[in-house]
Scaffold this motif. Structure first.
Motif, PDB file in Angstrom:
ATOM      1  N   TYR A  45     -29.000  27.362 -70.683  1.00  0.00           N
ATOM      2  CA  TYR A  45     -29.376  25.967 -70.937  1.00  0.00           C
ATOM      3  C   TYR A  45     -29.256  25.593 -72.409  1.00  0.00           C
ATOM      4  CZ  TYR A  45     -31.573  26.939 -66.451  1.00  0.00           C
ATOM      5  OH  TYR A  45     -31.797  27.336 -65.163  1.00  0.00           O
ATOM      6  N   PRO A  60     -26.024  23.153 -68.452  1.00  0.00           N
ATOM      7  CA  PRO A  60     -26.749  22.170 -67.649  1.00  0.00           C
ATOM      8  C   PRO A  60     -28.120  21.874 -68.243  1.00  0.00           C
ATOM      9  CG  PRO A  60     -26.904  24.317 -66.621  1.00  0.00           C
ATOM     10  CD  PRO A  60     -26.028  24.494 -67.843  1.00  0.00           C
ATOM     11  N   ASP A  63     -33.475  23.506 -65.159  1.00  0.00           N
ATOM     12  CA  ASP A  63     -33.746  23.116 -63.776  1.00  0.00           C
ATOM     13  C   ASP A  63     -35.045  22.328 -63.650  1.00  0.00           C
ATOM     14  OD1 ASP A  63     -31.470  24.663 -62.756  1.00  0.00           O
ATOM     15  OD2 ASP A  63     -32.670  26.374 -63.421  1.00  0.00           O
ATOM     16  N   PRO A  96     -26.253  21.575 -60.237  1.00  0.00           N
ATOM     17  CA  PRO A  96     -26.793  21.403 -61.585  1.00  0.00           C
ATOM     18  C   PRO A  96     -26.796  19.935 -62.011  1.00  0.00           C
ATOM     19  CG  PRO A  96     -25.093  23.116 -61.523  1.00  0.00           C
ATOM     20  CD  PRO A  96     -25.029  22.381 -60.221  1.00  0.00           C
ATOM     21  N   MET A 265     -31.280  30.744 -63.588  1.00  0.00           N
ATOM     22  CA  MET A 265     -31.321  29.448 -62.905  1.00  0.00           C
ATOM     23  C   MET A 265     -32.292  29.515 -61.742  1.00  0.00           C
ATOM     24  SD  MET A 265     -27.304  28.259 -62.831  1.00  0.00           S
ATOM     25  CE  MET A 265     -27.705  26.504 -62.973  1.00  0.00           C
TER      26      MET A 265
END
Length: 343
Positions: A45, A60, A63, A96, A265
């Motif tokens: 990330y 991305p 989450d 994502p 993730m």
């Protein structure tokens, strides 16, 4: 009357579909604020170059940024008059979210149960988050205790949904293109791969974070969460602002980096309970337990099922439940989730 008092328990019906207001476009600003609020430092990330080496176009959004954004959309319609958010189940991250994506949320009421006191009830909703192309990015069920606006309103027929105890590993969605065969463990921060973890293993994440009013108020505003218990100190008899449960989830997840840096993730949310309230001045610590390990079809990618427990400082290590089955004093959060990890 033009102002919105929010829905009360008697305002919900089984099968009711609610399209939540105010879609939101997320950007690097949300990422920077997220990493400022929590000690989050997952490599996937944080670095476009790292993400690209793992087969993604760029880094991305975390989450939980997607989760908090979608959750925040639902609050004015689901939990504005909540006493407490109680739990989660059947959560899956489906694709994502990247900077520039616009998220919106839709919920369906799937369960109702009035409490014995006649003043509150539990509402179960299934929520989907969608992007600007109407593609689902995540889905989950949550249940929340909501006040009744009219104590004399008749109780609805009780409907409690039959929810899965866990998301089956075969139903987890691995992002398209994800490939951990060239995973750089030195850049990620720890050498531990999936095969280094054993079922039942417990990991004390060592570090702690003392929560300040400014931190959780900024976080709650960032996710546009309008629940009264988080903002209005007169809304609770103790005169305290309750810290948003999602803030606790993100703190615990960030603390878990120390020992689980390669759990990159989140792809499934099996179960979750906000066990006790947290207030400014409390210090949060965390530990995890390995519940399951599973392969995926993606190259070099496996899945690890983890129980993440957040506790208040001073609670003995690995405290969870007593012989009576009740949570130990000091336990704040009990979260069961799937994450992706290099083989």
């Amino acid at each position: 009357m033009k102002t919105n008092r929010g829905r009360f328990f008697e305002d919900y019906t089984i099968g009711q579909v609610i399209a939540h207001a105010v879609p939101r476009t997320v950007s690097g600003g949300e990422r920077a604020l997220y990493h400022a609020l929590y000690p989050a430092r997952g490599a996937l990330y944080s670095s476009d170059a790292f993400a690209q080496s793992c087969g993604l176009a760029c880094a991305p959004m975390d989450d939980l940024i997607a989760f908090h954004t979608v959750f925040g959309k639902t609050v004015p319609d689901v939990s504005l008059n909540a006493v407490a958010n109680l739990g989660y189940a059947e959560g899956r991250w489906l694709r994502p979210v990247f900077a520039g994506d616009t998220l919106r949320a839709v919920s369906e009421v799937i369960g109702l149960k009035q409490n014995s006191n006649g003043k509150t009830g539990v509402v179960y909703v299934r929520t989907r988050g969608l992007n600007q192309r109407d593609e689902p990015v995540l889905e989950y069920v949550r249940w929340v205790m909501v006040r009744k606006g009219n104590p004399d309103a008749p109780a609805p027929d009780t409907v409690v949904p039959d929810l899965a105890g866990a998301v089956p590993a075969k139903d987890l969605v691995v992002p398209e293109g994800l490939d951990f065969t060239r995973y750089d463990f030195s850049e990620a921060g720890e050498p531990h791969r999936l095969g280094d973890y054993e079922l039942g293993e417990q990991i004390d994440h060592v570090d702690g974070v003392t929560v300040e009013e400014v931190d959780h108020m900024l976080a709650t505003r960032l996710w546009q969460n309008t629940a009264k218990v988080h903002f209005d100190a007169t809304n609770r008899e103790d005169g305290k602002r309750l810290i948003y449960g999602g803030h606790v989830i993100s703190l615990a997840r960030a603390l878990s980096f120390n020992g689980l840096a390669n759990a990159q993730m989140i792809v499934g949310l099996n179960a979750g309970a906000h066990v006790s309230p947290l207030f400014a001045g409390d210090t949060v610590r965390a530990w995890s337990q390995v519940l399951d390990i599973a392969p995926t079809a993606a190259p070099g990618v496996g899945a690890i099922r983890l129980r993440l427990v957040a506790v208040k400082h001073g609670t003995p290590a690995f405290s969870l439940k007593g012989a009576d089955g009740k949570y130990a004093q000091g336990v704040l959060l009990d979260l069961d989730y799937w994450a992706l990890m290099p083989l």
